[in-house]
Motif scaffolding. Structure first.
Motif, PDB file in Angstrom:
ATOM      1  N   GLN A  94       0.824  -1.206   0.000  1.00 43.15           N
ATOM      2  CA  GLN A  94       0.000   0.000   0.000  1.00 43.15           C
ATOM      3  C   GLN A  94       0.863   1.263   0.000  1.00 43.15           C
ATOM      4  OE1 GLN A  94      -3.245   0.089  -0.517  1.00 43.15           O
ATOM      5  NE2 GLN A  94      -3.226  -2.139  -0.601  1.00 43.15           N
ATOM      6  N   ALA A  95       1.921   1.265   0.792  1.00 39.02           N
ATOM      7  CA  ALA A  95       2.799   2.433   0.868  1.00 39.02           C
ATOM      8  C   ALA A  95       3.505   2.651  -0.467  1.00 39.02           C
ATOM      9  CB  ALA A  95       3.819   2.257   1.987  1.00 39.02           C
ATOM     10  N   TYR A  96       3.851   1.582  -1.148  1.00 36.83           N
ATOM     11  CA  TYR A  96       4.493   1.679  -2.472  1.00 36.83           C
ATOM     12  C   TYR A  96       3.610   2.475  -3.437  1.00 36.83           C
ATOM     13  CZ  TYR A  96       6.020   0.316  -7.109  1.00 36.83           C
ATOM     14  OH  TYR A  96       6.430   0.343  -8.409  1.00 36.83           O
ATOM     15  N   ARG A  97       2.324   2.254  -3.354  1.00 38.79           N
ATOM     16  CA  ARG A  97       1.380   2.904  -4.273  1.00 38.79           C
ATOM     17  C   ARG A  97       1.109   4.368  -3.928  1.00 38.79           C
ATOM     18  NH1 ARG A  97      -2.789  -2.148  -4.087  1.00 38.79           N
ATOM     19  NH2 ARG A  97      -1.583  -3.521  -5.427  1.00 38.79           N
ATOM     20  N   HIS A  98       1.514   4.798  -2.758  1.00 42.59           N
ATOM     21  CA  HIS A  98       1.227   6.159  -2.310  1.00 42.59           C
ATOM     22  C   HIS A  98       2.102   7.156  -3.070  1.00 42.59           C
ATOM     23  CE1 HIS A  98       0.578   9.578   0.308  1.00 42.59           C
ATOM     24  NE2 HIS A  98      -0.412   8.905   0.882  1.00 42.59           N
ATOM     25  N   PRO A  99       1.529   8.264  -3.536  1.00 41.18           N
ATOM     26  CA  PRO A  99       2.303   9.225  -4.323  1.00 41.18           C
ATOM     27  C   PRO A  99       3.432   9.918  -3.552  1.00 41.18           C
ATOM     28  CG  PRO A  99       0.046  10.003  -3.967  1.00 41.18           C
ATOM     29  CD  PRO A  99       0.125   8.613  -3.441  1.00 41.18           C
ATOM     30  N   ARG A 100       3.366   9.938  -2.226  1.00 38.89           N
ATOM     31  CA  ARG A 100       4.423  10.603  -1.450  1.00 38.89           C
ATOM     32  C   ARG A 100       5.560   9.664  -1.052  1.00 38.89           C
ATOM     33  NH1 ARG A 100       1.321  13.467   3.063  1.00 38.89           N
ATOM     34  NH2 ARG A 100       3.031  12.471   4.134  1.00 38.89           N
ATOM     35  N   THR A 101       5.517   8.431  -1.522  1.00 37.33           N
ATOM     36  CA  THR A 101       6.612   7.501  -1.242  1.00 37.33           C
ATOM     37  C   THR A 101       7.768   7.833  -2.178  1.00 37.33           C
ATOM     38  OG1 THR A 101       5.096   5.768  -0.539  1.00 37.33           O
ATOM     39  CG2 THR A 101       7.293   5.072  -1.212  1.00 37.33           C
ATOM     40  N   PRO A 102       8.973   8.055  -1.634  1.00 37.61           N
ATOM     41  CA  PRO A 102      10.124   8.404  -2.483  1.00 37.61           C
ATOM     42  C   PRO A 102      10.471   7.280  -3.456  1.00 37.61           C
ATOM     43  CG  PRO A 102      10.631   8.714  -0.137  1.00 37.61           C
ATOM     44  CD  PRO A 102       9.313   8.021  -0.212  1.00 37.61           C
ATOM     45  N   MET A 148       3.073   5.568   6.036  1.00 38.22           N
ATOM     46  CA  MET A 148       2.975   4.226   6.638  1.00 38.22           C
ATOM     47  C   MET A 148       1.691   4.085   7.450  1.00 38.22           C
ATOM     48  SD  MET A 148       5.357   2.308   5.553  1.00 38.22           S
ATOM     49  CE  MET A 148       5.082   0.936   6.659  1.00 38.22           C
ATOM     50  N   ALA A 149       1.324   5.135   8.187  1.00 34.07           N
ATOM     51  CA  ALA A 149       0.097   5.087   8.987  1.00 34.07           C
ATOM     52  C   ALA A 149      -1.129   4.913   8.084  1.00 34.07           C
ATOM     53  CB  ALA A 149      -0.031   6.350   9.827  1.00 34.07           C
ATOM     54  N   GLU A 150      -1.149   5.642   6.981  1.00 34.30           N
ATOM     55  CA  GLU A 150      -2.263   5.514   6.042  1.00 34.30           C
ATOM     56  C   GLU A 150      -2.286   4.122   5.403  1.00 34.30           C
ATOM     57  OE1 GLU A 150      -3.756   7.588   1.919  1.00 34.30           O
ATOM     58  OE2 GLU A 150      -2.670   8.829   3.372  1.00 34.30           O
ATOM     59  N   VAL A 163      -4.625  -1.483   4.941  1.00 32.31           N
ATOM     60  CA  VAL A 163      -4.499  -2.938   5.073  1.00 32.31           C
ATOM     61  C   VAL A 163      -5.521  -3.467   6.073  1.00 32.31           C
ATOM     62  CG1 VAL A 163      -2.983  -4.785   5.906  1.00 32.31           C
ATOM     63  CG2 VAL A 163      -2.122  -3.101   4.289  1.00 32.31           C
ATOM     64  N   GLU A 164      -5.737  -2.731   7.155  1.00 32.45           N
ATOM     65  CA  GLU A 164      -6.744  -3.149   8.142  1.00 32.45           C
ATOM     66  C   GLU A 164      -8.128  -3.228   7.494  1.00 32.45           C
ATOM     67  OE1 GLU A 164      -6.495  -4.214  11.287  1.00 32.45           O
ATOM     68  OE2 GLU A 164      -4.311  -4.071  11.106  1.00 32.45           O
ATOM     69  N   GLU A 165      -8.407  -2.296   6.584  1.00 26.10           N
ATOM     70  CA  GLU A 165      -9.714  -2.257   5.931  1.00 26.10           C
ATOM     71  C   GLU A 165      -9.843  -3.273   4.806  1.00 26.10           C
ATOM     72  OE1 GLU A 165     -10.151   1.743   4.580  1.00 26.10           O
ATOM     73  OE2 GLU A 165     -10.212   2.567   6.616  1.00 26.10           O
ATOM     74  N   ASN A 166      -8.768  -3.463   4.026  1.00 26.55           N
ATOM     75  CA  ASN A 166      -8.865  -4.234   2.783  1.00 26.55           C
ATOM     76  C   ASN A 166      -8.284  -5.638   2.818  1.00 26.55           C
ATOM     77  OD1 ASN A 166     -10.013  -1.935   1.683  1.00 26.55           O
ATOM     78  ND2 ASN A 166      -8.049  -1.155   0.977  1.00 26.55           N
ATOM     79  N   GLY A 167      -7.368  -5.935   3.706  1.00 22.31           N
ATOM     80  CA  GLY A 167      -6.771  -7.264   3.735  1.00 22.31           C
ATOM     81  C   GLY A 167      -5.367  -7.303   3.170  1.00 22.31           C
ATOM     82  N   SER A 168      -4.948  -8.486   2.710  1.00 19.95           N
ATOM     83  CA  SER A 168      -3.542  -8.719   2.369  1.00 19.95           C
ATOM     84  C   SER A 168      -3.259  -8.679   0.873  1.00 19.95           C
ATOM     85  CB  SER A 168      -3.104 -10.065   2.949  1.00 19.95           C
ATOM     86  OG  SER A 168      -3.835 -11.091   2.336  1.00 19.95           O
ATOM     87  N   ALA A 169      -2.097  -9.192   0.509  1.00 18.97           N
ATOM     88  CA  ALA A 169      -1.560  -9.083  -0.855  1.00 18.97           C
ATOM     89  C   ALA A 169      -2.304  -9.965  -1.850  1.00 18.97           C
ATOM     90  CB  ALA A 169      -0.091  -9.449  -0.860  1.00 18.97           C
ATOM     91  N   SER A 170      -2.254  -9.562  -3.090  1.00 21.59           N
ATOM     92  CA  SER A 170      -2.956 -10.263  -4.161  1.00 21.59           C
ATOM     93  C   SER A 170      -2.085 -11.374  -4.749  1.00 21.59           C
ATOM     94  CB  SER A 170      -3.325  -9.275  -5.263  1.00 21.59           C
ATOM     95  OG  SER A 170      -2.150  -8.835  -5.908  1.00 21.59           O
ATOM     96  N   PRO A 171      -2.720 -12.342  -5.431  1.00 22.19           N
ATOM     97  CA  PRO A 171      -1.953 -13.385  -6.125  1.00 22.19           C
ATOM     98  C   PRO A 171      -1.043 -12.814  -7.210  1.00 22.19           C
ATOM     99  CG  PRO A 171      -4.250 -14.035  -5.910  1.00 22.19           C
ATOM    100  CD  PRO A 171      -4.147 -12.607  -5.453  1.00 22.19           C
TER     101      PRO A 171
END
Length: 134
Positions: free
Chosen positions: A24-32, A85-87, A92-100
């Motif tokens: 999720q953090a990887y997808r965030h636009p503010r991740t360097p 990271m907090a976001e 993850v708490e709302e949506n669950g884990s990683a995809s296949p």
């Protein structure tokens, strides 16, 4: 012994959850960009069904999973802003884990890495095909 196994299982589940947070953090636009680059490698290693160093290789096979994954996750987390990271944790708490699809990507990256290593070893040992012969 049961207590140790329970603690080990809890730690493994926590690591998998943190890896999902990194997705999720990887997808965030503010991740360097450099955190994203390292995250791709760490996540590919973590979610790949194929080990970078096979488990049947004594000591190294196990260290691969027990050291590389936790250290890689910890390093990537340090590179990402805390509010991102907090976001990501909240998502993850709302949506669950990683995809296949992420697991397939991890397997593909590990296979690609092994192919690169094998080609490099072949050339280093002089096993490569010579071109342009008559």
């Amino acid at each position: 012994m049961k207590q140790w196994l329970k603690k080990f299982r809890e730690r493994a589940e926590a690591l998998e959850k943190e890896a999902c947070v990194l997705v999720q953090a990887y997808r965030h636009p503010r991740t360097p960009w450099y955190a994203r680059a390292l995250a791709v490698l760490v996540l590919a290693h973590t979610f790949s069904p194929i080990d970078l160093i096979p488990d049947f290789i004594p000591v190294l096979g196990v260290l691969d999973d027990w050291i590389i994954t936790p250290l890689g996750i910890a390093l990537v987390i340090r590179l990402i802003p805390p509010e991102v990271m907090a976001e990501a944790r909240r998502q993850v708490e709302e949506n669950g884990s990683a995809s296949p699809a992420l697991r397939r990507l991890g397997a593909a990256l590990v296979i690609l890495l092994w192919l690169v290593v094998l080609v490099w070893l072949g050339r280093a040992l002089g096993l490569g095909m010579k071109s342009g012969g008559t």
